[in-house]
Design a protein around this motif. Structure first.
Motif, PDB file in Angstrom:
ATOM      1  N   GLU A   1       0.838  -1.195   0.000  1.00  0.00           N
ATOM      2  CA  GLU A   1       0.000   0.000   0.000  1.00  0.00           C
ATOM      3  C   GLU A   1       0.872   1.243   0.000  1.00  0.00           C
ATOM      4  OE1 GLU A   1      -3.923  -1.511   2.445  1.00  0.00           O
ATOM      5  OE2 GLU A   1      -2.777   0.186   3.206  1.00  0.00           O
ATOM      6  N   PHE A   2       0.500   2.208  -0.840  1.00  0.00           N
ATOM      7  CA  PHE A   2       1.057   3.554  -0.802  1.00  0.00           C
ATOM      8  C   PHE A   2       0.014   4.391  -0.076  1.00  0.00           C
ATOM      9  CE2 PHE A   2       3.275   1.521  -4.180  1.00  0.00           C
ATOM     10  CZ  PHE A   2       4.524   2.114  -4.230  1.00  0.00           C
ATOM     11  N   ASN A   3       0.411   5.116   0.968  1.00  0.00           N
ATOM     12  CA  ASN A   3      -0.537   5.742   1.869  1.00  0.00           C
ATOM     13  C   ASN A   3      -0.139   7.181   2.158  1.00  0.00           C
ATOM     14  OD1 ASN A   3      -2.204   6.278   4.195  1.00  0.00           O
ATOM     15  ND2 ASN A   3      -2.316   4.075   4.533  1.00  0.00           N
ATOM     16  N   ASN A   4      -1.123   8.073   2.310  1.00  0.00           N
ATOM     17  CA  ASN A   4      -0.847   9.456   2.699  1.00  0.00           C
ATOM     18  C   ASN A   4      -1.492   9.813   4.037  1.00  0.00           C
ATOM     19  OD1 ASN A   4      -3.561   9.866   2.173  1.00  0.00           O
ATOM     20  ND2 ASN A   4      -3.249  11.172   0.397  1.00  0.00           N
TER      21      ASN A   4
ATOM     22  N   PHE B   1      -5.225   5.470   0.253  1.00  0.00           N
ATOM     23  CA  PHE B   1      -4.152   4.566  -0.134  1.00  0.00           C
ATOM     24  C   PHE B   1      -4.411   4.017  -1.529  1.00  0.00           C
ATOM     25  CE2 PHE B   1      -7.241   1.737   1.769  1.00  0.00           C
ATOM     26  CZ  PHE B   1      -7.202   0.611   0.961  1.00  0.00           C
ATOM     27  N   VAL B   2      -3.328   3.556  -2.144  1.00  0.00           N
ATOM     28  CA  VAL B   2      -3.372   2.878  -3.437  1.00  0.00           C
ATOM     29  C   VAL B   2      -2.624   1.568  -3.249  1.00  0.00           C
ATOM     30  CG1 VAL B   2      -2.714   2.984  -5.863  1.00  0.00           C
ATOM     31  CG2 VAL B   2      -3.411   5.074  -4.687  1.00  0.00           C
ATOM     32  N   GLN B   3      -3.190   0.472  -3.712  1.00  0.00           N
ATOM     33  CA  GLN B   3      -2.619  -0.846  -3.483  1.00  0.00           C
ATOM     34  C   GLN B   3      -2.079  -1.443  -4.778  1.00  0.00           C
ATOM     35  OE1 GLN B   3      -5.425  -3.685  -1.802  1.00  0.00           O
ATOM     36  NE2 GLN B   3      -3.893  -4.170  -0.267  1.00  0.00           N
TER      37      GLN B   3
ATOM     38  N   GLY C   1       9.443  -1.102   1.449  1.00  0.00           N
ATOM     39  CA  GLY C   1       8.935  -0.110   2.382  1.00  0.00           C
ATOM     40  C   GLY C   1       9.763   1.148   2.346  1.00  0.00           C
ATOM     41  N   GLY C   2       9.140   2.258   2.700  1.00  0.00           N
ATOM     42  CA  GLY C   2       9.844   3.522   2.763  1.00  0.00           C
ATOM     43  C   GLY C   2       8.870   4.674   2.856  1.00  0.00           C
ATOM     44  N   GLU C   3       9.411   5.894   2.804  1.00  0.00           N
ATOM     45  CA  GLU C   3       8.569   7.080   2.826  1.00  0.00           C
ATOM     46  C   GLU C   3       9.332   8.250   2.235  1.00  0.00           C
ATOM     47  OE1 GLU C   3       8.146   9.294   6.729  1.00  0.00           O
ATOM     48  OE2 GLU C   3       8.627   7.280   7.426  1.00  0.00           O
ATOM     49  N   LEU C   4       8.571   9.215   1.745  1.00  0.00           N
ATOM     50  CA  LEU C   4       9.115  10.446   1.183  1.00  0.00           C
ATOM     51  C   LEU C   4       8.185  11.597   1.520  1.00  0.00           C
ATOM     52  CD1 LEU C   4      10.137   9.567  -2.506  1.00  0.00           C
ATOM     53  CD2 LEU C   4      11.674  10.140  -0.627  1.00  0.00           C
ATOM     54  N   PRO C   5       8.715  12.817   1.524  1.00  0.00           N
ATOM     55  CA  PRO C   5       7.825  13.968   1.602  1.00  0.00           C
ATOM     56  C   PRO C   5       6.853  13.942   0.424  1.00  0.00           C
ATOM     57  CG  PRO C   5      10.096  14.643   1.950  1.00  0.00           C
ATOM     58  CD  PRO C   5      10.124  13.203   1.508  1.00  0.00           C
ATOM     59  N   GLY C   6       5.620  14.354   0.661  1.00  0.00           N
ATOM     60  CA  GLY C   6       4.592  14.292  -0.382  1.00  0.00           C
ATOM     61  C   GLY C   6       4.987  15.002  -1.661  1.00  0.00           C
ATOM     62  N   GLY C   7       5.594  16.190  -1.554  1.00  0.00           N
ATOM     63  CA  GLY C   7       5.990  16.943  -2.740  1.00  0.00           C
ATOM     64  C   GLY C   7       7.026  16.218  -3.576  1.00  0.00           C
TER      65      GLY C   7
ATOM     66  N   GLY D   1       1.511  15.597   3.128  1.00  0.00           N
ATOM     67  CA  GLY D   1       2.741  15.908   3.863  1.00  0.00           C
ATOM     68  C   GLY D   1       3.790  14.835   3.655  1.00  0.00           C
ATOM     69  N   ARG D   2       3.350  13.579   3.662  1.00  0.00           N
ATOM     70  CA  ARG D   2       4.242  12.440   3.464  1.00  0.00           C
ATOM     71  C   ARG D   2       3.474  11.345   2.724  1.00  0.00           C
ATOM     72  NH1 ARG D   2       8.695  13.421   5.329  1.00  0.00           N
ATOM     73  NH2 ARG D   2       9.718  11.444   5.171  1.00  0.00           N
ATOM     74  N   VAL D   3       4.228  10.544   2.008  1.00  0.00           N
ATOM     75  CA  VAL D   3       3.688   9.322   1.406  1.00  0.00           C
ATOM     76  C   VAL D   3       4.598   8.192   1.850  1.00  0.00           C
ATOM     77  CG1 VAL D   3       3.230   8.075  -0.742  1.00  0.00           C
ATOM     78  CG2 VAL D   3       2.710  10.520  -0.601  1.00  0.00           C
TER      79      VAL D   3
END
Length: 100
Positions: free
Chosen positions: A4-7, A11-13, A38-44, A95-97
């Motif tokens: 899942e990609f989540n904000n 989410f998008v699976q 797995g991971g994360e980035l700033p939304g922008g 803010g983050r994804v």
């Protein structure tokens, strides 16, 4: 298995294989330091990477193949063009994804 990609709100699976392909298209290593997707980035930043991947997608299909008892279903040439806009929308104003 799926990723899942989540904000935080939506989410998008994706299947694991498709999530790994999407992350590579975003210029990211799909596997974290623990060997997991797995991971994360700033939304922008995520938004900009998704837009760039959408604009530069070579539209190549991948074949279906069997690996022992597993069947890896291929992707059509338009797969990224169909799915990346979902991630662009997910990241817009986020803010983050994160994914995993």
């Amino acid at each position: 298995m799926s990723v899942e990609f989540n904000n935080g709100t939506d989410f998008v699976q994706f299947s694991n294989a498709n999530a790994a392909a999407v992350l590579r298209a975003l210029g990211l290593d799909p596997v974290d330091e623990y060997g997991e997707i797995g991971g994360e980035l700033p939304g922008g930043e995520f938004h900009d990477r998704a837009l760039m991947a959408l604009a530069t997608d070579p539209m190549e299909a991948t074949p279906t193949f069997r690996d022992g008892g597993w069947i890896q279903v291929g992707r059509g040439a338009a797969y990224m063009q169909e799915r990346l806009p979902e991630l662009v929308d997910l990241a817009c104003g986020a803010g983050r994804v994160w994914w995993g």
